[in-house]
Design an enzyme around this catalytic site. Sequence first.
Site, PDB file in Angstrom:
ATOM      1  N   THR A  25       0.861  -0.853  -0.594  1.00  0.00           N
ATOM      2  CA  THR A  25       0.469  -0.402   0.054  1.00  0.00           C
ATOM      3  C   THR A  25       1.352   1.404   0.081  1.00  0.00           C
ATOM      4  O   THR A  25       0.347   2.044  -0.068  1.00  0.00           O
ATOM      5  CB  THR A  25      -0.884  -0.061   1.224  1.00  0.00           C
ATOM      6  OG1 THR A  25      -0.324  -0.059   2.864  1.00  0.00           O
ATOM      7  CG2 THR A  25      -1.876  -1.432   0.973  1.00  0.00           C
ATOM      8  N   MET A  76      -2.860   5.891  -0.338  1.00  0.00           N
ATOM      9  CA  MET A  76      -3.993   5.141  -0.054  1.00  0.00           C
ATOM     10  C   MET A  76      -4.451   3.946  -0.261  1.00  0.00           C
ATOM     11  O   MET A  76      -4.716   3.050  -0.888  1.00  0.00           O
ATOM     12  CB  MET A  76      -4.962   5.910  -1.240  1.00  0.00           C
ATOM     13  CG  MET A  76      -4.961   7.431  -1.943  1.00  0.00           C
ATOM     14  SD  MET A  76      -5.970   8.543   0.294  1.00  0.00           S
ATOM     15  CE  MET A  76      -5.468   9.827  -0.264  1.00  0.00           C
ATOM     16  N   HIS A  77      -3.927   3.653   1.416  1.00  0.00           N
ATOM     17  CA  HIS A  77      -4.387   2.278   1.298  1.00  0.00           C
ATOM     18  C   HIS A  77      -5.461   1.903   1.344  1.00  0.00           C
ATOM     19  O   HIS A  77      -5.871   0.643   0.670  1.00  0.00           O
ATOM     20  CB  HIS A  77      -3.288   1.960   2.907  1.00  0.00           C
ATOM     21  CG  HIS A  77      -2.669   2.925   3.546  1.00  0.00           C
ATOM     22  ND1 HIS A  77      -1.460   2.223   3.585  1.00  0.00           N
ATOM     23  CD2 HIS A  77      -2.274   4.041   4.272  1.00  0.00           C
ATOM     24  CE1 HIS A  77      -0.185   3.555   3.684  1.00  0.00           C
ATOM     25  NE2 HIS A  77      -0.495   4.534   4.156  1.00  0.00           N
ATOM     26  N   ASP A  78      -6.456   2.844   2.143  1.00  0.00           N
ATOM     27  CA  ASP A  78      -7.783   1.923   2.318  1.00  0.00           C
ATOM     28  C   ASP A  78      -8.204   1.912   0.791  1.00  0.00           C
ATOM     29  O   ASP A  78      -8.992   0.830   0.354  1.00  0.00           O
ATOM     30  CB  ASP A  78      -7.928   2.674   3.233  1.00  0.00           C
ATOM     31  CG  ASP A  78      -7.406   2.882   4.684  1.00  0.00           C
ATOM     32  OD1 ASP A  78      -6.909   1.680   4.611  1.00  0.00           O
ATOM     33  OD2 ASP A  78      -8.352   3.467   5.441  1.00  0.00           O
ATOM     34  N   ALA A 114      -7.224  -1.108  -0.747  1.00  0.00           N
ATOM     35  CA  ALA A 114      -8.355  -2.044  -0.379  1.00  0.00           C
ATOM     36  C   ALA A 114      -9.525  -2.095  -0.269  1.00  0.00           C
ATOM     37  O   ALA A 114     -10.175  -4.303  -0.568  1.00  0.00           O
ATOM     38  CB  ALA A 114      -7.728  -2.148   1.768  1.00  0.00           C
TER      39      ALA A 114
END
Length: 343
Positions: free
Chosen positions: A199, A266-268, A271
Site C-alpha cells: 500500500t 492511499m492504503h484503504d 483495499a
Amino acid sequence: MTQKLILDVDTGIDDSLALLYLLASPEAEILAITCTAGNVPARQVAINNLAWLELCGAPEIEVALGSEVPVIAPLMTTEETHGDQGIGWATLPAPTRALSERHATQVWIEHVRAHPGEVIGLVTGPLTNLALALRIEPELPRLLQRLVVMGGAFNHEGNTTPTTEWNIAVDPDAAAIVFQAFSGLPEERRPLVCALDLTEQIEMKPEHIQRIAELAGSTPAEVISPDDPEGTRSQASNPVVRHLSDAVRFYMEFHREQGQGFLAHMHDPFAAALALHPEMARTRAATVDVELSGTLTRGTTVADWRGMWGREHNAAIAWETDPAAFFDHLVERVGAFARAFTP
C-alpha cells in the site's frame, strides 16, 4: 451482479476515499458501515461516515458505532496524520442522518447469518469490532465469503513503530484474535491482507485529484501545489471534489513533513478495490501472527511463508500490483460519480 459488503472503518482520509470509491462502484452493495476508534475516536468516525453519505446523496446505509477502545490496550489516535476531525482540512456539513441503535458487533453477526457465504468484510481500521464479534459468533469466518484487511507490515518498515503498521498497532490483541480465527479455512476463504509492503506503493499525487475534478466537470481547474501555503482550501464548484481535495491536501502535507514527498499513501482505497476486484493484485499465501509480548515489537505482524511453524496458512497477502492501473480505475470511478454533483 452486486457484491454484499460490510465496511469496518476508522474514517480517516484514506477511508473517506475508499467509501467514495465504493459508492461509485455499481457492483458494491454496502450493507452497513461499522465504526471503530483508530485514526480518530469512534464517535467522530461515525459522524464522518454519516456526513460523507449525506453529502453524496447515498441511499440509507446503516452506520453503527462499535468499540470506542481496543480490546486491551489504551486507545491511541492520530489526528496529526488525519486532522482534528479525521478528514484533513475538509469541513463537511453536519449530518442529519441518525446513527444506528445497534452495536457494530450485532451488525456483523446478523448480516453474515442472514447471508451466509455472500458477504465480504472490509476492515480498513483496527480489527477490534471483528474480534469482539468473533467472541459471540465463532463461526463468523465460515459465514463470510471473504475478509479483506488493510493492515500489517511484513518485509517493510512500520509507520507507527519501526516494525508496526497503524491499524494493527492500535489493537494488536484484536488482530491476533482475528488471524487465529481464520486458520484452517480453504484457500479461497483466507483473509486478503493489504499491508504496507504494497500500500505504500499506492501513491496519490496532485494530478490524480486534478483528473478526478476534470472528469467531474468541476471548475476552476483543481490544482494542489506543493508551493501553496499550508492549509490552502479548494475553490472547486463541485462539493465532492472540494471536500475530497481539502482532505487529501492535508494528507499530502503530512507525508511531506515525514520526508516521503508531496503525496498521499492511499492504503484503504486499494483495499476497497481488492474487495471488489481481487484480481488487481497478486498474492502470496502465508501463516500470519501478531507479536503481543515483545518490548520493542508488540503489534508486529509476522508472516511464515515457508511453513516453519508447522501451521496451516491463514492469509493471502497482496504482494504485487500495477499502481498506475489502480489509479486509472479509481480516478475514473470517483470522477464519474462526482460529476452528478457539479452545478
